[in-house]
Design a protein around this motif. Structure first.
Motif, PDB file in Angstrom:
ATOM      1  N   SER A   1     -13.100 -14.219   9.672  1.00  0.00           N
ATOM      2  CA  SER A   1     -13.659 -13.862  10.857  1.00  0.00           C
ATOM      3  C   SER A   1     -14.519 -12.181  10.467  1.00  0.00           C
ATOM      4  CB  SER A   1     -13.030 -13.455  12.449  1.00  0.00           C
ATOM      5  OG  SER A   1     -12.572 -12.249  12.436  1.00  0.00           O
ATOM      6  N   THR A   2     -15.685 -11.794  11.268  1.00  0.00           N
ATOM      7  CA  THR A   2     -16.308 -10.260  10.942  1.00  0.00           C
ATOM      8  C   THR A   2     -14.655  -9.410  11.054  1.00  0.00           C
ATOM      9  OG1 THR A   2     -18.476 -10.740  11.801  1.00  0.00           O
ATOM     10  CG2 THR A   2     -18.258  -8.470  11.463  1.00  0.00           C
ATOM     11  N   ARG A   3     -13.958  -9.343  12.044  1.00  0.00           N
ATOM     12  CA  ARG A   3     -12.639  -8.436  12.801  1.00  0.00           C
ATOM     13  C   ARG A   3     -11.931  -8.152  11.383  1.00  0.00           C
ATOM     14  NH1 ARG A   3     -11.193  -5.302  16.619  1.00  0.00           N
ATOM     15  NH2 ARG A   3      -9.563  -4.862  15.824  1.00  0.00           N
ATOM     16  N   ASP A   4     -11.923  -9.182  10.454  1.00  0.00           N
ATOM     17  CA  ASP A   4     -10.570  -9.951   9.627  1.00  0.00           C
ATOM     18  C   ASP A   4     -11.539  -9.080   8.462  1.00  0.00           C
ATOM     19  OD1 ASP A   4      -9.188 -11.194  11.278  1.00  0.00           O
ATOM     20  OD2 ASP A   4      -9.906 -13.373  10.555  1.00  0.00           O
ATOM     21  N   LYS A   5     -12.426  -9.328   8.471  1.00  0.00           N
ATOM     22  CA  LYS A   5     -13.464  -8.606   6.815  1.00  0.00           C
ATOM     23  C   LYS A   5     -13.579  -7.008   7.278  1.00  0.00           C
ATOM     24  CE  LYS A   5     -16.797 -13.014   6.185  1.00  0.00           C
ATOM     25  NZ  LYS A   5     -18.788 -12.839   5.914  1.00  0.00           N
ATOM     26  N   LEU A   6     -13.200  -6.872   8.767  1.00  0.00           N
ATOM     27  CA  LEU A   6     -13.068  -5.253   8.579  1.00  0.00           C
ATOM     28  C   LEU A   6     -12.063  -4.928   7.886  1.00  0.00           C
ATOM     29  CD1 LEU A   6     -15.659  -5.168  11.543  1.00  0.00           C
ATOM     30  CD2 LEU A   6     -16.423  -3.769   9.047  1.00  0.00           C
ATOM     31  N   VAL A   7     -11.150  -5.811   8.684  1.00  0.00           N
ATOM     32  CA  VAL A   7      -9.456  -4.884   8.299  1.00  0.00           C
ATOM     33  C   VAL A   7      -9.021  -4.946   6.553  1.00  0.00           C
ATOM     34  CG1 VAL A   7      -7.378  -6.058   8.617  1.00  0.00           C
ATOM     35  CG2 VAL A   7      -8.771  -6.023  11.151  1.00  0.00           C
ATOM     36  N   LEU A   8      -9.843  -6.142   6.432  1.00  0.00           N
ATOM     37  CA  LEU A   8      -9.428  -6.525   5.158  1.00  0.00           C
ATOM     38  C   LEU A   8      -9.999  -5.740   4.243  1.00  0.00           C
ATOM     39  CD1 LEU A   8      -7.926  -8.307   3.229  1.00  0.00           C
ATOM     40  CD2 LEU A   8      -9.879  -9.540   2.492  1.00  0.00           C
ATOM     41  N   PHE A   9     -11.283  -4.628   4.543  1.00  0.00           N
ATOM     42  CA  PHE A   9     -12.236  -3.456   4.260  1.00  0.00           C
ATOM     43  C   PHE A   9     -11.647  -2.277   4.019  1.00  0.00           C
ATOM     44  CE2 PHE A   9     -14.594   0.018   4.447  1.00  0.00           C
ATOM     45  CZ  PHE A   9     -14.880   0.471   3.387  1.00  0.00           C
ATOM     46  N   VAL A  10     -10.602  -2.047   5.244  1.00  0.00           N
ATOM     47  CA  VAL A  10      -9.855  -1.186   5.554  1.00  0.00           C
ATOM     48  C   VAL A  10      -8.545  -0.765   4.919  1.00  0.00           C
ATOM     49  CG1 VAL A  10      -8.541   0.392   7.621  1.00  0.00           C
ATOM     50  CG2 VAL A  10     -10.583  -0.287   7.746  1.00  0.00           C
ATOM     51  N   LEU A  11      -7.570  -1.834   4.677  1.00  0.00           N
ATOM     52  CA  LEU A  11      -6.705  -2.120   4.493  1.00  0.00           C
ATOM     53  C   LEU A  11      -6.846  -1.524   2.507  1.00  0.00           C
ATOM     54  CD1 LEU A  11      -4.774  -4.417   5.973  1.00  0.00           C
ATOM     55  CD2 LEU A  11      -4.465  -1.811   6.145  1.00  0.00           C
ATOM     56  N   CYS A  12      -7.556  -2.645   2.294  1.00  0.00           N
ATOM     57  CA  CYS A  12      -7.977  -2.846   0.878  1.00  0.00           C
ATOM     58  C   CYS A  12      -8.643  -1.305   0.076  1.00  0.00           C
ATOM     59  CB  CYS A  12      -8.913  -3.767   0.552  1.00  0.00           C
ATOM     60  SG  CYS A  12      -8.180  -5.705   0.120  1.00  0.00           S
ATOM     61  N   ALA A  13      -9.768  -0.827   1.229  1.00  0.00           N
ATOM     62  CA  ALA A  13     -10.451   0.250   0.651  1.00  0.00           C
ATOM     63  C   ALA A  13      -8.812   1.315   0.689  1.00  0.00           C
ATOM     64  CB  ALA A  13     -11.237   0.555   1.575  1.00  0.00           C
ATOM     65  N   ALA A  14      -8.493   1.607   1.329  1.00  0.00           N
ATOM     66  CA  ALA A  14      -7.223   2.219   1.528  1.00  0.00           C
ATOM     67  C   ALA A  14      -6.223   2.466   0.122  1.00  0.00           C
ATOM     68  CB  ALA A  14      -5.969   2.063   2.690  1.00  0.00           C
ATOM     69  N   GLN A  15      -6.134   1.129  -0.169  1.00  0.00           N
ATOM     70  CA  GLN A  15      -5.045   0.974  -1.349  1.00  0.00           C
ATOM     71  C   GLN A  15      -5.688   1.661  -2.701  1.00  0.00           C
ATOM     72  OE1 GLN A  15      -2.101  -0.448  -1.508  1.00  0.00           O
ATOM     73  NE2 GLN A  15      -1.898  -1.155   0.483  1.00  0.00           N
ATOM     74  N   PHE A  16      -6.975   0.806  -2.525  1.00  0.00           N
ATOM     75  CA  PHE A  16      -7.623   1.403  -3.530  1.00  0.00           C
ATOM     76  C   PHE A  16      -7.894   3.001  -3.977  1.00  0.00           C
ATOM     77  CE2 PHE A  16     -11.699   2.657  -5.410  1.00  0.00           C
ATOM     78  CZ  PHE A  16     -12.412   2.128  -6.599  1.00  0.00           C
ATOM     79  N   MET A  17      -7.972   3.766  -3.131  1.00  0.00           N
ATOM     80  CA  MET A  17      -7.649   5.145  -3.099  1.00  0.00           C
ATOM     81  C   MET A  17      -6.528   5.593  -3.556  1.00  0.00           C
ATOM     82  SD  MET A  17      -8.141   7.784   0.173  1.00  0.00           S
ATOM     83  CE  MET A  17      -6.325   7.259   0.758  1.00  0.00           C
ATOM     84  N   VAL A  18      -5.468   4.703  -3.454  1.00  0.00           N
ATOM     85  CA  VAL A  18      -4.219   5.386  -3.582  1.00  0.00           C
ATOM     86  C   VAL A  18      -3.900   4.514  -5.379  1.00  0.00           C
ATOM     87  CG1 VAL A  18      -1.708   4.707  -3.936  1.00  0.00           C
ATOM     88  CG2 VAL A  18      -2.818   5.041  -1.780  1.00  0.00           C
TER      89      VAL A  18
END
Length: 475
Positions: free
Chosen positions: A26-43
């Protein structure tokens, strides 16, 4: 005439055809995944973006050449040492809260490192970045595995996360050189601040809170011993990467780390509320899955390290040209991340993990053919890029293997083990094997020696994991 009142069996409706790519998010799932993966990418970006800037950073801040290792070690110590503690703390007191606190701390620490005025302020910023990363990584993985149910949805989410983890490390090497040459070394830390400012405002409204339903109790003796043991071990290995294993501080902290981890194992076997559940460690999926993860991270990071030296000192390529080669590797990692969940869905996590380790080992073996000629650039680029695709498959499949079948209240513990494996793997490969390439008089011979050992370790581990996980049904 008798009438037959029996009825023929009604044909059962055929089950719906399985969706080859898993349920749509879903759109919300994609946004949740974006936030979590963006944080992992940053680290992940933070692990490599500063490396090529060190020669410029040192004179600007007045740091001696021997002190530059602390720019890396100051981050590696807390980021690896506090992982298990923060993973369990998130289970007990709220993963979302700790994730947000880690993001905020990481952003502020990156800002401090950006505007550092002397070595002490810079190293303080790096250390605080490490503490923030130690909170972000395990809680972010726990939120991912509890948000997406076990099966195709979680496999896809882990595939994207693993892709960005690998890509972040590679992109950091390329961006570090470009930013340092154009905007100066401070821009590498400023980039991390920008990432935190983008992710932090989105996270509170998207991420659900999750924790264990039991009354929170923290295993203090276990927390002290495992954190002290990991800090000592990471310090010893990080320092050995720069100065070898002969230093007194390296030997003392290495022994202390081993002893503290042994005490930790004893404490966990006696406490009613352990930080690490020993029965979980006895799960075949957890034990053998983490072994596969440890080897794929440690051995591939070693390959990248020795090839970076080989490209610039043997083939005399520039830092920018070297970055472009690893850029190709990053692109193929993205491709592998897209297809890894589909491969896992078809063949199962165990077979994918074993096959990925074997493929990584075979492609690293192909690197033994490198020499001093220009053709070696093409051989090395092709081999390391395809090897990275198998490496990415191993990353995703070992994460699926370890977290499958683990109840939600213990996901923080399971993902804490996954992320600890990542951090320790990234830490131990270079000091254990990398020094073999740099201590001899002939860098090319040393590089081939490291690659040969690397190949043997990966292939032996693939066989061991195949036997250790043998007979298990597809996850």
């Amino acid at each position: 005439m008798a009438i037959d009142t029996t009825t023929a069996p009604v044909p059962q409706a055929a089950p719906p055809a399985p969706q080859p790519h898993g349920p749509k998010l879903s759109t919300r799932d994609k946004l949740v995944l974006f936030v979590l993966c963006a944080a992992q990418f940053m680290v992940a970006l933070d692990f490599s973006v500063l490396n090529v800037a060190l020669p410029v950073l040192g004179p600007d801040l007045g740091m001696s050449h021997s002190a530059l290792q602390w720019a890396v070690t100051a981050f590696a110590l807390p980021s690896g040492g506090f992982l298990l503690l923060f993973g369990r703390t998130g289970d007990l007191f709220g993963r979302r809260k700790l994730f947000l606190a880690g993001l905020a701390l990481f952003g502020l620490a990156s800002l401090l490192a950006t505007f550092a005025w002397d070595p002490a302020s810079f190293l303080a910023g790096r250390a605080l970045q490490g503490v923030g990363a130690a909170a972000i990584v395990p809680t972010g993985m726990s939120l991912l595995t509890t948000t997406f149910p076990e099966g195709p949805a979680r496999d896809r989410a882990l595939g994207i996360s693993g892709t960005l983890l690998s890509l972040g490390f590679t992109v950091g090497m390329v961006l570090g050189g470009v930013l340092t040459d154009t905007l100066g070394w401070r821009s590498t830390m400023g980039l991390l601040t920008l990432f935190a400012l983008i992710v932090l405002p989105l996270a509170p409204g998207l991420l659900p809170e999750s924790r264990t339903p039991d009354r929170p109790r923290l295993d203090i003796p276990g927390a002290v011993t495992v954190t002290g043991g990991l800090l000592s071990l990471i310090y010893a290995l990080s320092t050995a990467a720069q100065r070898g294993f002969g230093g007194t501080d390296v030997i003392v902290t290495l022994i202390a780390g081993v002893l503290l981890l042994a005490v930790f194992g004893y404490v966990e076997s006696r406490t009613a509320s352990p930080l690490v559940s020993l029965p979980m460690l006895r799960r075949r999926t957890v034990a053998w899955g983490n072994l596969g993860g440890l080897v794929t991270f440690s051995m591939m990071s070693t390959v990248v390290f020795v090839l970076t030296l080989y490209f610039q000192e043997v083939l005399h390529l520039s830092a920018f040209e070297t970055g472009l080669i690893f850029g190709v590797q990053g692109v193929l990692s993205v491709v592998a991340g897209v297809y890894a969940p589909r491969i896992i869905g078809r063949f199962g996590a165990r077979r994918t993990l074993v096959g990925s380790l074997a493929g990584q080992g075979v492609l690293v073996a192909a690197l033994l053919g490198i020499g001093e000629g220009g053709w070696s650039v093409w051989l090395a680029t092709a081999a390391v890029s395809v090897a990275s695709m198998f490496h990415l498959g191993a990353i995703v499949s070992y994460g699926v293997t370890v977290t499958s079948g683990v109840p939600d209240e213990e996901q923080g513990l399971a993902t804490g083990l996954v992320t600890s494996t990542q951090q320790v793997g990234l830490t131990i490969g270079i000091p254990v094997l990398g020094v073999l390439a740099t201590t001899g008089s002939d860098l090319l011979t040393g590089t081939r020696t490291v690659l040969a050992i690397d190949t043997a370790v990966v292939l032996v581990t693939a066989a061991a994991v195949a036997v250790g996980l043998g007979g298990r049904k597809r996850a």
